[in-house]
Design an enzyme around this catalytic site. Structure first.
Site, PDB file in Angstrom:
ATOM      1  N   GLY A  13       3.387   5.684   4.416  1.00 55.81           N
ATOM      2  CA  GLY A  13       2.285   4.791   4.751  1.00 55.81           C
ATOM      3  C   GLY A  13       2.417   3.507   3.940  1.00 55.81           C
ATOM      4  O   GLY A  13       3.382   3.342   3.194  1.00 55.81           O
ATOM      5  N   MET A  50       1.206   0.407   1.098  1.00 53.84           N
ATOM      6  CA  MET A  50       0.704   0.431  -0.280  1.00 53.84           C
ATOM      7  C   MET A  50      -0.793   0.725  -0.272  1.00 53.84           C
ATOM      8  O   MET A  50      -1.506   0.334   0.657  1.00 53.84           O
ATOM      9  CB  MET A  50       0.955  -0.915  -0.967  1.00 53.84           C
ATOM     10  CG  MET A  50       2.370  -1.041  -1.498  1.00 53.84           C
ATOM     11  SD  MET A  50       2.643  -2.607  -2.325  1.00 53.84           S
ATOM     12  CE  MET A  50       1.794  -2.324  -3.872  1.00 53.84           C
ATOM     13  N   PHE A  51      -1.251   1.387  -1.302  1.00 54.17           N
ATOM     14  CA  PHE A  51      -2.671   1.759  -1.509  1.00 54.17           C
ATOM     15  C   PHE A  51      -3.146   2.848  -0.548  1.00 54.17           C
ATOM     16  O   PHE A  51      -4.341   3.108  -0.464  1.00 54.17           O
ATOM     17  CB  PHE A  51      -3.607   0.542  -1.399  1.00 54.17           C
ATOM     18  CG  PHE A  51      -3.217  -0.603  -2.279  1.00 54.17           C
ATOM     19  CD1 PHE A  51      -3.406  -0.527  -3.663  1.00 54.17           C
ATOM     20  CD2 PHE A  51      -2.637  -1.747  -1.754  1.00 54.17           C
ATOM     21  CE1 PHE A  51      -3.034  -1.578  -4.492  1.00 54.17           C
ATOM     22  CE2 PHE A  51      -2.269  -2.806  -2.582  1.00 54.17           C
ATOM     23  CZ  PHE A  51      -2.464  -2.725  -3.948  1.00 54.17           C
ATOM     24  N   SER A  52      -2.231   3.485   0.185  1.00 52.68           N
ATOM     25  CA  SER A  52      -2.663   4.541   1.112  1.00 52.68           C
ATOM     26  C   SER A  52      -2.760   5.900   0.417  1.00 52.68           C
ATOM     27  O   SER A  52      -3.099   6.897   1.062  1.00 52.68           O
ATOM     28  CB  SER A  52      -1.711   4.621   2.315  1.00 52.68           C
ATOM     29  OG  SER A  52      -0.423   5.039   1.905  1.00 52.68           O
ATOM     30  N   LYS A  89      -0.175   7.482  -1.426  1.00 50.99           N
ATOM     31  CA  LYS A  89       1.061   8.278  -1.394  1.00 50.99           C
ATOM     32  C   LYS A  89       1.313   8.926  -2.761  1.00 50.99           C
ATOM     33  O   LYS A  89       1.594  10.117  -2.842  1.00 50.99           O
ATOM     34  CB  LYS A  89       2.258   7.408  -0.996  1.00 50.99           C
ATOM     35  CG  LYS A  89       2.126   6.779   0.387  1.00 50.99           C
ATOM     36  CD  LYS A  89       3.360   5.987   0.762  1.00 50.99           C
ATOM     37  CE  LYS A  89       3.648   4.816  -0.171  1.00 50.99           C
ATOM     38  NZ  LYS A  89       2.551   3.803  -0.189  1.00 50.99           N
ATOM     39  N   ASP A 146       9.344   9.776  -5.945  1.00 51.50           N
ATOM     40  CA  ASP A 146       8.388   8.716  -5.587  1.00 51.50           C
ATOM     41  C   ASP A 146       9.157   7.424  -5.310  1.00 51.50           C
ATOM     42  O   ASP A 146      10.293   7.261  -5.744  1.00 51.50           O
ATOM     43  CB  ASP A 146       7.378   8.501  -6.725  1.00 51.50           C
ATOM     44  CG  ASP A 146       6.097   7.828  -6.217  1.00 51.50           C
ATOM     45  OD1 ASP A 146       5.934   7.683  -4.991  1.00 51.50           O
ATOM     46  OD2 ASP A 146       5.244   7.459  -7.052  1.00 51.50           O
ATOM     47  N   GLU A 147       8.539   6.499  -4.582  1.00 51.46           N
ATOM     48  CA  GLU A 147       9.127   5.199  -4.235  1.00 51.46           C
ATOM     49  C   GLU A 147      10.480   5.382  -3.528  1.00 51.46           C
ATOM     50  O   GLU A 147      11.455   4.690  -3.825  1.00 51.46           O
ATOM     51  CB  GLU A 147       9.294   4.320  -5.489  1.00 51.46           C
ATOM     52  CG  GLU A 147       8.004   4.094  -6.270  1.00 51.46           C
ATOM     53  CD  GLU A 147       6.993   3.179  -5.580  1.00 51.46           C
ATOM     54  OE1 GLU A 147       7.263   2.730  -4.440  1.00 51.46           O
ATOM     55  OE2 GLU A 147       5.934   2.950  -6.175  1.00 51.46           O
ATOM     56  N   GLN A 179      11.545   4.441  -0.807  1.00 51.63           N
ATOM     57  CA  GLN A 179      12.083   3.263  -0.084  1.00 51.63           C
ATOM     58  C   GLN A 179      13.080   2.456  -0.912  1.00 51.63           C
ATOM     59  O   GLN A 179      13.889   1.725  -0.366  1.00 51.63           O
ATOM     60  CB  GLN A 179      10.933   2.351   0.389  1.00 51.63           C
ATOM     61  CG  GLN A 179      10.279   1.495  -0.682  1.00 51.63           C
ATOM     62  CD  GLN A 179       9.245   2.226  -1.510  1.00 51.63           C
ATOM     63  OE1 GLN A 179       8.944   3.374  -1.239  1.00 51.63           O
ATOM     64  NE2 GLN A 179       8.690   1.566  -2.521  1.00 51.63           N
TER      65      GLN A 179
HETATM   66  P1  ADP Z   1       0.296   4.310  -2.857  1.00 48.75           P
HETATM   67  O1  ADP Z   1       1.212   5.220  -3.638  1.00 48.75           O
HETATM   68  O2  ADP Z   1       0.262   4.658  -1.375  1.00 48.75           O
HETATM   69  O3  ADP Z   1       0.539   2.839  -3.088  1.00 48.75           O
HETATM   70  P2  ADP Z   1      -1.694   5.193  -4.732  1.00 48.75           P
HETATM   71  O4  ADP Z   1      -1.748   6.685  -4.618  1.00 48.75           O
HETATM   72  O5  ADP Z   1      -0.930   4.617  -5.889  1.00 48.75           O
HETATM   73  O6  ADP Z   1      -1.192   4.578  -3.336  1.00 48.75           O
HETATM   74  O7  ADP Z   1      -3.176   4.588  -4.843  1.00 48.75           O
HETATM   75  C1  ADP Z   1      -4.221   4.947  -3.975  1.00 48.75           C
HETATM   76  C2  ADP Z   1      -5.507   4.402  -4.578  1.00 48.75           C
HETATM   77  O8  ADP Z   1      -5.499   2.980  -4.477  1.00 48.75           O
HETATM   78  C3  ADP Z   1      -6.788   4.793  -3.863  1.00 48.75           C
HETATM   79  O9  ADP Z   1      -7.265   6.061  -4.248  1.00 48.75           O
HETATM   80  C4  ADP Z   1      -7.748   3.711  -4.320  1.00 48.75           C
HETATM   81  O10 ADP Z   1      -8.315   4.043  -5.573  1.00 48.75           O
HETATM   82  C5  ADP Z   1      -6.833   2.501  -4.549  1.00 48.75           C
HETATM   83  N1  ADP Z   1      -6.965   1.412  -3.571  1.00 48.75           N
HETATM   84  C6  ADP Z   1      -6.901   0.083  -3.863  1.00 48.75           C
HETATM   85  N2  ADP Z   1      -7.009  -0.663  -2.751  1.00 48.75           N
HETATM   86  C7  ADP Z   1      -7.144   0.179  -1.699  1.00 48.75           C
HETATM   87  C8  ADP Z   1      -7.285   0.001  -0.280  1.00 48.75           C
HETATM   88  N3  ADP Z   1      -7.305  -1.204   0.276  1.00 48.75           N
HETATM   89  N4  ADP Z   1      -7.371   1.105   0.485  1.00 48.75           N
HETATM   90  C9  ADP Z   1      -7.365   2.331  -0.066  1.00 48.75           C
HETATM   91  N5  ADP Z   1      -7.233   2.562  -1.395  1.00 48.75           N
HETATM   92  C10 ADP Z   1      -7.127   1.509  -2.225  1.00 48.75           C
END
Ligand code: ADP
Ligand code: ZN
Length: 192
Positions: free
Chosen positions: A16, A18-20, A22, A89-90, A92
């Site tokens: 997904g 960023m910020f999803s 993962k 992790d990461e 990509q």
């Molecule tokens: P990823 O690894 O996908 O980048 P992370 O697991 O590091 O995501 O971070 C997810 C966290 O980011 C969420 O629980 C929330 O606290 C935060 N967050 C910040 N901005 C957003 C956003 N726009 N949508 C959802 N979560 C967000």
């Protein structure tokens, strides 16, 4: 026909924008592995130095110890025979050999969990992740919340003008956007 049964492993992908969540989801699965007292090793590419040199860290500050590697071949070299679960992790940021490495580990009977971005800031497939998703037994696609309109966000919007595919960072450099609010860089459109 042989009735020999193989103890096989498998590959799980968490993907997904960023910020999803993962990293959060990867950490959640790995914590349960720890609770089950299964032998675990966790890796991330050397390129990601956002928060901590070796820990896997989510944007909401959950963390898990990990090992930093320069290539996917190094993962294979570093995984102990006794390891039952491998977290990555990461994904990509790894080379294309990541797929073969994960396939080898799964064939050895290990559970492999890979988290990584499926699209880059242009909306194009990112590194080995598309092939990783094809090879995996399980794919979990997560979405963030669009910071403009609140719809489910499938895109990572880069807020700076850099055109390098890799620009490591998070808040201030990138934000989550839905398909309507996402704006591909001016001279490039998302993958057709
Ligand atoms: P990823 O690894 O996908 O980048 P992370 O697991 O590091 O995501 O971070 C997810 C966290 O980011 C969420 O629980 C929330 O606290 C935060 N967050 C910040 N901005 C957003 C956003 N726009 N949508 C959802 N979560 C967000
Ligand atoms: Zn939106």
């Amino acid at each position: 026909m042989s009735d020999v049964r193989h103890r096989t492993g498998w590959v799980e992908v968490i993907t997904g924008p960023m910020f999803s969540g993962k990293s959060e989801e990867l950490i959640r699965r790995l914590r349960r592995v720890e609770i089950a007292r299964q032998r675990l090793q966790t890796f991330k590419p050397a390129i990601d130095d956002r928060f901590h040199a070796t820990d896997i860290v989510s944007h909401n500050q959950q963390r898990m110890p990990g090992e930093t590697v320069a290539s996917s071949a190094e993962i294979l070299a570093r995984v102990d025979e006794a390891t039952e679960v491998v977290g990555i992790d990461e994904g990509q940021f790894f080379d294309q050999d990541l797929v073969e490495v994960c396939n080898i580990l799964a064939k050895q009977g290990k559970r492999v969990i890979v988290a990584g971005l499926d699209q880059d800031y242009r909306g194009r497939p990112f590194g080995p992740m598309p092939a990783m998703m094809a090879a995996a037994e399980y794919v979990t696609k997560q979405l963030a919340i669009c910071v403009i309109c609140g719809n489910p966000a499938n895109h990572t919007q880069r807020l700076t003008g850099s055109r390098a595919q890799i620009q490591v960072g998070a808040q201030g450099l990138y934000e989550a956007r839905c398909r309507c609010c996402f704006q591909a860089p001016p001279d490039e459109s998302p993958s057709a």
